[in-house]
Motif scaffolding. Structure first.
Motif, PDB file in Angstrom:
ATOM      1  N   ARG A   8       0.839  -1.207   0.000  1.00 20.90           N
ATOM      2  CA  ARG A   8       0.000   0.000   0.000  1.00 20.90           C
ATOM      3  C   ARG A   8       0.872   1.254   0.000  1.00 20.90           C
ATOM      4  N   LYS A   9       1.924   1.226   0.795  1.00 23.76           N
ATOM      5  CA  LYS A   9       2.826   2.385   0.857  1.00 23.76           C
ATOM      6  C   LYS A   9       3.471   2.629  -0.501  1.00 23.76           C
ATOM      7  N   ARG A  10       3.893   1.570  -1.161  1.00 26.04           N
ATOM      8  CA  ARG A  10       4.500   1.717  -2.490  1.00 26.04           C
ATOM      9  C   ARG A  10       3.470   2.233  -3.497  1.00 26.04           C
ATOM     10  N   ALA A  11       2.228   1.753  -3.408  1.00 22.15           N
ATOM     11  CA  ALA A  11       1.166   2.235  -4.295  1.00 22.15           C
ATOM     12  C   ALA A  11       0.914   3.718  -4.053  1.00 22.15           C
ATOM     13  N   LEU A  12       0.854   4.119  -2.782  1.00 26.34           N
ATOM     14  CA  LEU A  12       0.648   5.523  -2.445  1.00 26.34           C
ATOM     15  C   LEU A  12       1.794   6.371  -3.000  1.00 26.34           C
ATOM     16  N   GLU A  13       3.007   5.910  -2.825  1.00 25.40           N
ATOM     17  CA  GLU A  13       4.171   6.658  -3.326  1.00 25.40           C
ATOM     18  C   GLU A  13       4.098   6.830  -4.842  1.00 25.40           C
ATOM     19  N   LEU A  14       3.681   5.789  -5.541  1.00 30.51           N
ATOM     20  CA  LEU A  14       3.587   5.876  -6.996  1.00 30.51           C
ATOM     21  C   LEU A  14       2.489   6.848  -7.420  1.00 30.51           C
ATOM     22  N   LEU A  15       1.316   6.756  -6.808  1.00 31.72           N
ATOM     23  CA  LEU A  15       0.227   7.674  -7.139  1.00 31.72           C
ATOM     24  C   LEU A  15       0.622   9.119  -6.820  1.00 31.72           C
ATOM     25  N   PHE A  16       1.261   9.318  -5.685  1.00 31.83           N
ATOM     26  CA  PHE A  16       1.709  10.652  -5.275  1.00 31.83           C
ATOM     27  C   PHE A  16       2.752  11.190  -6.256  1.00 31.83           C
ATOM     28  N   GLU A  17       3.729  10.364  -6.586  1.00 22.85           N
ATOM     29  CA  GLU A  17       4.779  10.791  -7.516  1.00 22.85           C
ATOM     30  C   GLU A  17       4.203  11.171  -8.874  1.00 22.85           C
ATOM     31  N   ALA A  18       3.305  10.366  -9.386  1.00 25.88           N
ATOM     32  CA  ALA A  18       2.701  10.659 -10.686  1.00 25.88           C
ATOM     33  C   ALA A  18       2.002  12.013 -10.645  1.00 25.88           C
ATOM     34  N   GLU A  19       1.255  12.261  -9.582  1.00 26.39           N
ATOM     35  CA  GLU A  19       0.551  13.538  -9.470  1.00 26.39           C
ATOM     36  C   GLU A  19       1.534  14.700  -9.375  1.00 26.39           C
ATOM     37  N   GLN A  20       2.562  14.553  -8.568  1.00 23.90           N
ATOM     38  CA  GLN A  20       3.520  15.633  -8.378  1.00 23.90           C
ATOM     39  C   GLN A  20       4.309  15.937  -9.650  1.00 23.90           C
ATOM     40  N   LEU A  28       3.482   5.660 -15.432  1.00 18.17           N
ATOM     41  CA  LEU A  28       4.539   5.528 -14.425  1.00 18.17           C
ATOM     42  C   LEU A  28       4.579   4.115 -13.869  1.00 18.17           C
ATOM     43  N   LEU A  29       3.416   3.530 -13.632  1.00 20.95           N
ATOM     44  CA  LEU A  29       3.357   2.148 -13.150  1.00 20.95           C
ATOM     45  C   LEU A  29       4.050   1.209 -14.127  1.00 20.95           C
ATOM     46  N   GLU A  30       3.726   1.328 -15.404  1.00 17.76           N
ATOM     47  CA  GLU A  30       4.336   0.444 -16.399  1.00 17.76           C
ATOM     48  C   GLU A  30       5.849   0.656 -16.477  1.00 17.76           C
ATOM     49  N   GLN A  31       6.289   1.906 -16.339  1.00 16.78           N
ATOM     50  CA  GLN A  31       7.736   2.180 -16.319  1.00 16.78           C
ATOM     51  C   GLN A  31       8.394   1.478 -15.137  1.00 16.78           C
ATOM     52  N   ARG A  32       7.760   1.548 -13.958  1.00 16.87           N
ATOM     53  CA  ARG A  32       8.337   0.948 -12.752  1.00 16.87           C
ATOM     54  C   ARG A  32       8.319  -0.574 -12.797  1.00 16.87           C
ATOM     55  N   ALA A  34       8.607  -2.289 -15.666  1.00 13.47           N
ATOM     56  CA  ALA A  34       9.634  -2.628 -16.656  1.00 13.47           C
ATOM     57  C   ALA A  34      11.043  -2.361 -16.142  1.00 13.47           C
ATOM     58  N   ALA A  35      11.204  -1.271 -15.396  1.00 19.20           N
ATOM     59  CA  ALA A  35      12.537  -0.890 -14.914  1.00 19.20           C
ATOM     60  C   ALA A  35      12.415  -0.341 -13.495  1.00 19.20           C
ATOM     61  N   PRO A  36      12.422  -1.234 -12.492  1.00 13.41           N
ATOM     62  CA  PRO A  36      12.288  -0.775 -11.106  1.00 13.41           C
ATOM     63  C   PRO A  36      13.408   0.207 -10.737  1.00 13.41           C
ATOM     64  N   THR A  37      13.050   1.187  -9.905  1.00 15.94           N
ATOM     65  CA  THR A  37      14.047   2.189  -9.489  1.00 15.94           C
ATOM     66  C   THR A  37      14.725   1.799  -8.188  1.00 15.94           C
ATOM     67  N   THR A  38      14.286   0.707  -7.589  1.00 13.17           N
ATOM     68  CA  THR A  38      14.943   0.180  -6.394  1.00 13.17           C
ATOM     69  C   THR A  38      15.334  -1.263  -6.671  1.00 13.17           C
ATOM     70  N   GLN A  39      16.062  -1.853  -5.753  1.00 12.38           N
ATOM     71  CA  GLN A  39      16.471  -3.245  -5.953  1.00 12.38           C
ATOM     72  C   GLN A  39      15.301  -4.212  -5.789  1.00 12.38           C
ATOM     73  N   HIS A  40      14.193  -3.701  -5.249  1.00  8.16           N
ATOM     74  CA  HIS A  40      13.004  -4.538  -5.068  1.00  8.16           C
ATOM     75  C   HIS A  40      11.916  -4.082  -6.033  1.00  8.16           C
ATOM     76  N   PRO A  41      11.432  -4.983  -6.875  1.00  5.73           N
ATOM     77  CA  PRO A  41      10.338  -4.597  -7.778  1.00  5.73           C
ATOM     78  C   PRO A  41       9.082  -4.280  -6.981  1.00  5.73           C
ATOM     79  N   LEU A  42       8.143  -3.616  -7.636  1.00  2.59           N
ATOM     80  CA  LEU A  42       6.870  -3.313  -6.982  1.00  2.59           C
ATOM     81  C   LEU A  42       6.185  -4.608  -6.560  1.00  2.59           C
ATOM     82  N   PRO A  43       5.699  -4.663  -5.335  1.00  2.00           N
ATOM     83  CA  PRO A  43       4.948  -5.856  -4.924  1.00  2.00           C
ATOM     84  C   PRO A  43       3.694  -6.018  -5.783  1.00  2.00           C
TER      85      PRO A  43
END
Length: 137
Positions: A8-20, A28-32, A34-43
């Motif tokens: 949920r926290k990761r989902a919130l961060e993604l929605l927030f980032e997209a808006e900002q 943005l979801l599809e980008q993340r 395809a190419a995660p920005t952290t060592q852990h992919p989105l759950p």
């Protein structure tokens, strides 16, 4: 339960980032994915949440606009909007999550990531959505 909380926290961060960033959250979801920005992919649950919010975006916005007495979406803190969108999606469209869990998780998210007034606001609005959800569908 901890895995869903992190998702949920990761989902919130993604929605927030997209808006900002003024981006489409789906792009943005599809980008993340395809190419995660952290060592852990989105759950997987984070992906499910974001896709669910996007699928029901118009309905979620209408619900928030209708039931947030005295508050326009634009007036709400961006983090609160993201948490509320997730909470509404879980309450109305995700039968796997009990309503009170969805409310509690959204309140916890804004409690650590938003203003001091946010937990009470989010709690009240999502509790009301939970009470009236049968009339929303």
């Amino acid at each position: 339960m901890a895995a869903r909380r992190r998702a949920r926290k990761r989902a919130l961060e993604l929605l927030f980032e997209a808006e900002q960033r003024g981006m489409n959250a789906g792009d943005l979801l599809e980008q993340r994915i395809a190419a995660p920005t952290t060592q852990h992919p989105l759950p997987e649950y984070a992906v499910q949440v974001v896709r669910g919010v996007l699928e029901h975006w118009r309905e979620i916005e209408e619900i928030l606009t209708t039931w947030s007495q005295g508050w326009t979406l634009e007036r709400m803190a961006a983090v609160d909007r993201a948490a509320l969108r997730i909470g509404v999606w879980e309450i109305v469209w995700n039968d796997e999550v009990p309503d009170m869990v969805a409310v509690s998780e959204a309140v916890d998210l804004v409690g650590t990531m938003s203003t001091d007034d946010s937990p009470g606001f989010v709690n009240g609005l999502l509790a009301r959505v939970s009470e009236v959800k049968t009339t929303l569908l």
